[in-house]
Design a protein around this motif. Sequence first.
Motif, short mmCIF file in Angstrom:
data_model
loop_
_atom_site.label_atom_id
_atom_site.label_comp_id
_atom_site.label_asym_id
_atom_site.label_seq_id
_atom_site.Cartn_x
_atom_site.Cartn_y
_atom_site.Cartn_z
N THR A 120 0.85 -1.18 0.00
CA THR A 120 0.00 0.00 0.00
C THR A 120 0.89 1.24 0.00
N VAL A 121 0.66 2.13 -0.95
CA VAL A 121 1.43 3.37 -1.07
C VAL A 121 0.49 4.54 -0.80
N ALA A 122 0.87 5.42 0.12
CA ALA A 122 -0.01 6.52 0.49
C ALA A 122 0.80 7.72 0.94
N CYS A 123 0.18 8.89 0.88
CA CYS A 123 0.75 10.11 1.45
C CYS A 123 0.19 10.31 2.86
N VAL A 124 0.99 10.92 3.69
CA VAL A 124 0.60 11.23 5.06
C VAL A 124 -0.61 12.18 5.06
N ASP A 125 -1.42 12.08 6.08
CA ASP A 125 -2.55 13.00 6.25
C ASP A 125 -2.04 14.44 6.19
N GLY A 126 -2.66 15.26 5.33
CA GLY A 126 -2.25 16.64 5.17
C GLY A 126 -1.18 16.87 4.12
N GLU A 127 -0.67 15.81 3.52
CA GLU A 127 0.39 15.92 2.51
C GLU A 127 -0.24 15.87 1.12
N TRP A 128 -0.13 17.00 0.39
CA TRP A 128 -0.74 17.11 -0.93
C TRP A 128 0.24 16.85 -2.06
N HIS A 129 1.52 16.72 -1.77
CA HIS A 129 2.52 16.47 -2.81
C HIS A 129 2.51 14.96 -3.12
N ALA A 130 1.69 14.58 -4.07
CA ALA A 130 1.45 13.16 -4.32
C ALA A 130 2.38 12.54 -5.36
N LEU A 131 3.04 13.35 -6.18
CA LEU A 131 3.82 12.78 -7.28
C LEU A 131 4.93 11.83 -6.81
N PRO A 132 5.68 12.14 -5.74
CA PRO A 132 6.69 11.16 -5.30
C PRO A 132 6.09 9.80 -4.97
N ALA A 133 4.94 9.79 -4.30
CA ALA A 133 4.29 8.52 -3.97
C ALA A 133 3.81 7.82 -5.24
N ARG A 134 3.31 8.58 -6.19
CA ARG A 134 2.83 7.99 -7.44
C ARG A 134 3.99 7.35 -8.21
N LEU A 135 5.13 8.02 -8.23
CA LEU A 135 6.30 7.47 -8.90
C LEU A 135 6.72 6.15 -8.25
N LEU A 136 6.71 6.12 -6.92
CA LEU A 136 7.06 4.87 -6.24
C LEU A 136 6.06 3.77 -6.58
N ALA A 172 4.05 1.85 2.28
CA ALA A 172 5.06 2.83 1.90
C ALA A 172 4.43 4.20 2.06
N LEU A 173 4.97 4.98 3.00
CA LEU A 173 4.36 6.25 3.39
C LEU A 173 5.25 7.40 2.94
N SER A 174 4.65 8.38 2.27
CA SER A 174 5.41 9.49 1.70
C SER A 174 5.01 10.82 2.33
N SER A 175 6.03 11.67 2.57
CA SER A 175 5.77 13.03 3.04
C SER A 175 6.89 13.94 2.59
N SER A 176 6.52 15.10 2.05
CA SER A 176 7.50 16.06 1.57
C SER A 176 7.71 17.24 2.52
N ILE A 177 6.72 17.53 3.35
CA ILE A 177 6.75 18.70 4.22
C ILE A 177 6.94 18.27 5.66
N ALA A 178 7.94 18.85 6.32
CA ALA A 178 8.28 18.41 7.68
C ALA A 178 7.16 18.62 8.67
N THR A 179 6.29 19.62 8.45
CA THR A 179 5.21 19.85 9.40
C THR A 179 4.21 18.71 9.43
N ARG A 180 4.29 17.79 8.49
CA ARG A 180 3.41 16.62 8.49
C ARG A 180 4.00 15.45 9.28
N LEU A 181 5.17 15.63 9.87
CA LEU A 181 5.81 14.52 10.59
C LEU A 181 5.03 14.05 11.82
N PRO A 182 4.39 14.93 12.59
CA PRO A 182 3.54 14.38 13.67
C PRO A 182 2.44 13.48 13.14
N ALA A 183 1.82 13.87 12.01
CA ALA A 183 0.80 13.00 11.40
C ALA A 183 1.43 11.72 10.88
#
Length: 377
Positions: A120-136, A172-183
């Motif tokens: 399962t490949v997903a972006c963290v809650d609040g993370e809108w930068h989806a292209l890195p996850a899509r590439l993976l 596989a969990l993706s996040s580009s913005i550090a402020t999403r790290l608590p999520a």
Amino acid sequence: MSTRTPHRPPGTGPVAQRVGASVGEASVEQLADELWDAVCAADEYTAVEVVLGALERGVDPESVLLDVIARVQGKVGEEWAADRLSVAQEHAATAINERAVAALSRHPAARTTATRGRITVACVDGEWHALPARLLAEVLTLRGWQVDYLGAQVPSPHLIAHLHRTDSDAVALSSSIATRLPAAHAAITACQAVGVPVLVGGAAFGPDGRYAFLLDADAWAPDARAAADRLAQGPLPRPRADHQQLDDLPHLADQEYTLITRNSASLVRAVFTALQDAFPAMRAYSEVQLERTAEDLAHIVDFLATALYLGDEDLFAGFLTWTAQILTARGVPASSLPPTLAALGRELKDFPRAVRILERGAESLAPVDHSTAESRS
């Protein structure tokens, strides 16, 4: 004047013919240059022709994804940061790259049969930068995995509900913005609680994966290729069933993070008011400039809270130096940052960890201010 070319069937236009004629000796850098020109012109049809033309001439699909499309997307971010692309241009370029990925995934050269497990490949809650996850997700599909790609902004309860309905070997969990790290931490812990290990990646976790290890992820990878390689090596270690978030970050017991996040809106309002006195230039700001100033203050508070969560002063300092560079590139005086930190410090004088982080941030700005002054002399 429109820069879009008339519609043509994929693989029949002059770009595809040019790619086809030269792919034997052409490098992926040249293909990336072709794609860059297309996304800069907001020319989706030519962008797709570059990608499909490369596939039709035998370029490996994974290389097209990671050495061409991902490289161009990285340049999009760099050019936005340097203020050479507007937000609208950056969004258009990203959308075109996403369409190029979609076109590649439907090409016969990219068709594979699932012979491995399920990821399962997903972006963290609040993370809108989806292209890195899509590439993976596409790379894993090419390598024979059955992939459930959930896209951007996946709330943890929905991610866990998906895991209960499926038999995923890993997330596989993706996040580009550090402020999403608590999520991200909440998602990692929740997945592990249902017995599913988590591999994380993306810029949010640091170039060396330091935050992945701090948040007790089961694995980390610096990019999609490395992530696919790690999953191919064998199953990820099974997580501990009794893992709690506070086990990883015992400093959270002081409640500074919780109190500041709960009161962030009132904190931004108080600092905004104080800044109007401490930074007289604000009195001449337009309504739009004032709105952007409030947004910037909210980002600063968000990063301060994230640094508190992680117990990492350097995270906040790095964000401030980056912010100073972004402001300078846009002709906005970075000299507004020290008064902002001072105002925050007065509001948070009873929060010792927050005060230390603000002091470290102020120290990080000193060389930035010095270099800016030199460049103007």
